[in-house]
Write a protein that holds these residues in place. Sequence first.
Motif: not given
Length: 204
Positions: A73, A89-91, A93, A195-198
């Motif tokens: 991620y 990190s995206e992982y 959040d 960065i997207e929401r996980f």
Amino acid sequence: GRSQWRNQEISTAAAENRGLFRVWSTARMGQARGNRIILTPSALAARESFDQSRSFVVTCEPQGMPTVMNWVYPFELSQPDASTVILRSEYFDLLRTIHLSPATVPVGLAPSRLGFSTGRFEDEGRSLVVETTALNWPYYDTIGTPLSPDVKITERFTLSDDQSALTYRQTVTDPATFTEPAVHESQHLALGESIERFVCAPEL
């Protein structure tokens, strides 16, 4: 073609001149490299007794260091002030705080899954070196390799000359588990991702 796209990314990264502080995307999964780890007898026995069917990966439990840094991620480095670097990190959040030198681990600090991280810049700001201790996350990986409370993790984030790539090198020292430090390295690129929401769905 692909080479033209790649050259455009390089020129964009250089023109932005953001250094380490941007979103970094994993180049590709096959570029992650780790050394051959040799386990102590007690660590080997603990890994062999690990129940994969009840793993934290299956149950979507947020993980700790160092496993959270070894996924594909994207992550972002930022520096909100002179004494702090934030790694997002995206992982899961994930949000890590890195305290810049001369920060020291507070006396009596309770261990946590992400531990306490101190960092310093080297190579005229092109490298960030981070040391993490005070950890209580008990696993090195997703297959049950254990970690002791005495584990120490050293990370080095190194920027390429053209600012388009980042090399991440992680060294895990834990004599209770490894006969020599375990090293993991991965390559990351400045691709302009966000960065997207996980979202994690537990396996039933």
